[in-house]
Design an enzyme around this catalytic site. Structure first.
Site, PDB file in Angstrom:
ATOM      1  N   CYS A  55       0.923  -0.942  -0.043  1.00  0.00           N
ATOM      2  CA  CYS A  55       0.083   0.202   0.166  1.00  0.00           C
ATOM      3  C   CYS A  55       0.869   1.707   0.352  1.00  0.00           C
ATOM      4  CB  CYS A  55      -0.761   0.068   1.124  1.00  0.00           C
ATOM      5  SG  CYS A  55      -1.626   1.188   1.465  1.00  0.00           S
ATOM      6  N   TYR A  86      -7.511   4.959  -9.512  1.00  0.00           N
ATOM      7  CA  TYR A  86      -7.463   4.346  -8.077  1.00  0.00           C
ATOM      8  C   TYR A  86      -8.458   2.771  -7.715  1.00  0.00           C
ATOM      9  CZ  TYR A  86      -6.797   2.342  -3.046  1.00  0.00           C
ATOM     10  OH  TYR A  86      -6.348   1.549  -1.850  1.00  0.00           O
ATOM     11  N   GLU A  98       0.876  -0.778  -6.585  1.00  0.00           N
ATOM     12  CA  GLU A  98       1.197   0.912  -6.341  1.00  0.00           C
ATOM     13  C   GLU A  98       3.118   1.572  -5.740  1.00  0.00           C
ATOM     14  OE1 GLU A  98      -1.249   1.225  -3.399  1.00  0.00           O
ATOM     15  OE2 GLU A  98      -3.301   0.496  -3.564  1.00  0.00           O
ATOM     16  N   ASP A 133      -2.932  -7.346   2.557  1.00  0.00           N
ATOM     17  CA  ASP A 133      -3.368  -6.287   1.240  1.00  0.00           C
ATOM     18  C   ASP A 133      -3.534  -7.626   0.310  1.00  0.00           C
ATOM     19  OD1 ASP A 133      -4.224  -4.251   2.384  1.00  0.00           O
ATOM     20  OD2 ASP A 133      -2.352  -3.532   2.140  1.00  0.00           O
ATOM     21  N   TYR A 138       0.448  -4.934  -4.959  1.00  0.00           N
ATOM     22  CA  TYR A 138       0.628  -5.083  -3.786  1.00  0.00           C
ATOM     23  C   TYR A 138       1.890  -5.507  -4.341  1.00  0.00           C
ATOM     24  CZ  TYR A 138      -3.518  -3.421  -2.134  1.00  0.00           C
ATOM     25  OH  TYR A 138      -4.641  -2.724  -1.670  1.00  0.00           O
ATOM     26  N   CYS A 203      -2.459   2.298   7.767  1.00  0.00           N
ATOM     27  CA  CYS A 203      -0.209   2.079   7.317  1.00  0.00           C
ATOM     28  C   CYS A 203      -0.189   0.203   7.812  1.00  0.00           C
ATOM     29  CB  CYS A 203       0.228   2.965   7.728  1.00  0.00           C
ATOM     30  SG  CYS A 203       2.096   2.661   7.513  1.00  0.00           S
ATOM     31  N   CYS A 212      18.588  -5.026   6.571  1.00  0.00           N
ATOM     32  CA  CYS A 212      19.845  -5.424   4.801  1.00  0.00           C
ATOM     33  C   CYS A 212      20.579  -5.437   4.994  1.00  0.00           C
ATOM     34  CB  CYS A 212      18.556  -5.129   4.009  1.00  0.00           C
ATOM     35  SG  CYS A 212      19.188  -4.965   2.121  1.00  0.00           S
TER      36      CYS A 212
END
Length: 221
Positions: A55, A86, A98, A133, A138, A203, A212
């Protein structure tokens, strides 16, 4: 009786929505947090990076909070349909994910540091989903603007795959492709800097918790 849902899949060009020759809406002129223009041309010396990590509301905030980022904007990228809305992107019939466009000053933050923010802000092993999601919009993606970006993205993917495997995660599903031929279509005004306008808004961003092993990025959650 349980109803079965067909797994998300990308549309073929014949299946994709036709779209339109021009945007169906206007994009705001300036970033509500950083104050800089959203759309180019951008000042000399700045560079552009494009990322898809679920998202785009929460994803954009991760980058505008990163020191050295000049502006950010959200949009649709990697698909077939020109100038989608959208609702069209969320239908799964445009092929877009997105995405967040990040305009940054490489003298302050490197592309490798942005990649670190990207990898650590989501789970890149989930395919056509991010957490709860679900859908092709996504999916995880990096769209590179230069050969140097392409090399850095591939190297970071391979390095992160090693540490993810060591933590029990599956293979990375992130698509790493050139931006050329994959235009970035800015999203509607209310999606730009959404979490600045709606601080308690949804969110869905959440990483794996696995660091990472590239760069050192400053990004507050």
């Amino acid at each position: 009786m349980f109803l079965s849902r067909r797994p998300p899949q990308l549309p073929t060009p014949d299946q994709a929505l036709k779209g339109r020759p021009a945007p169906a809406f206007e994009v705001p002129s300036r970033h509500t947090v950083l104050g800089n223009p959203l759309l180019g041309p951008y000042p000399a010396g700045l560079e552009v990076a494009d990322f898809g990590l679920g998202c785009f509301w929460g994803a954009e905030r991760k980058f505008w909070q990163t020191q050295g980022v000049w502006t950010t904007l959200v949009g649709y990228q990697g698909g077939v349909t020109p100038h989608p809305t959208y609702e069209e992107a969320c239908s799964g019939l445009t092929g877009h994910t997105e995405a967040v466009r990040v305009v940054f000053d490489p003298s302050v933050v490197s592309y490798e540091q942005l990649l670190k923010v990207f990898w650590e802000s989501h789970d890149p092993t989930q395919g056509f989903r991010q957490g709860n999601d679900v859908g092709t919009q996504y999916r995880s993606a990096i769209y590179t603007h230069t050969p140097d970006q392409a090399a850095a993205a591939a190297a970071s993917r391979d390095a992160y795959q090693q540490v993810l495997n060591g933590s029990g995660y599956d293979d990375i599903t992130t698509e790493v492709l050139p931006e050329e031929g994959r235009p970035f279509y800015p999203a509607e005004a209310h999606h730009q800097q959404y979490l600045d306008k709606n601080p308690t808004g949804y969110c869905g961003i959440g990483g794996t918790g696995v660091s990472c092993p590239i760069g050192v990025a400053k990004a507050d959650g």
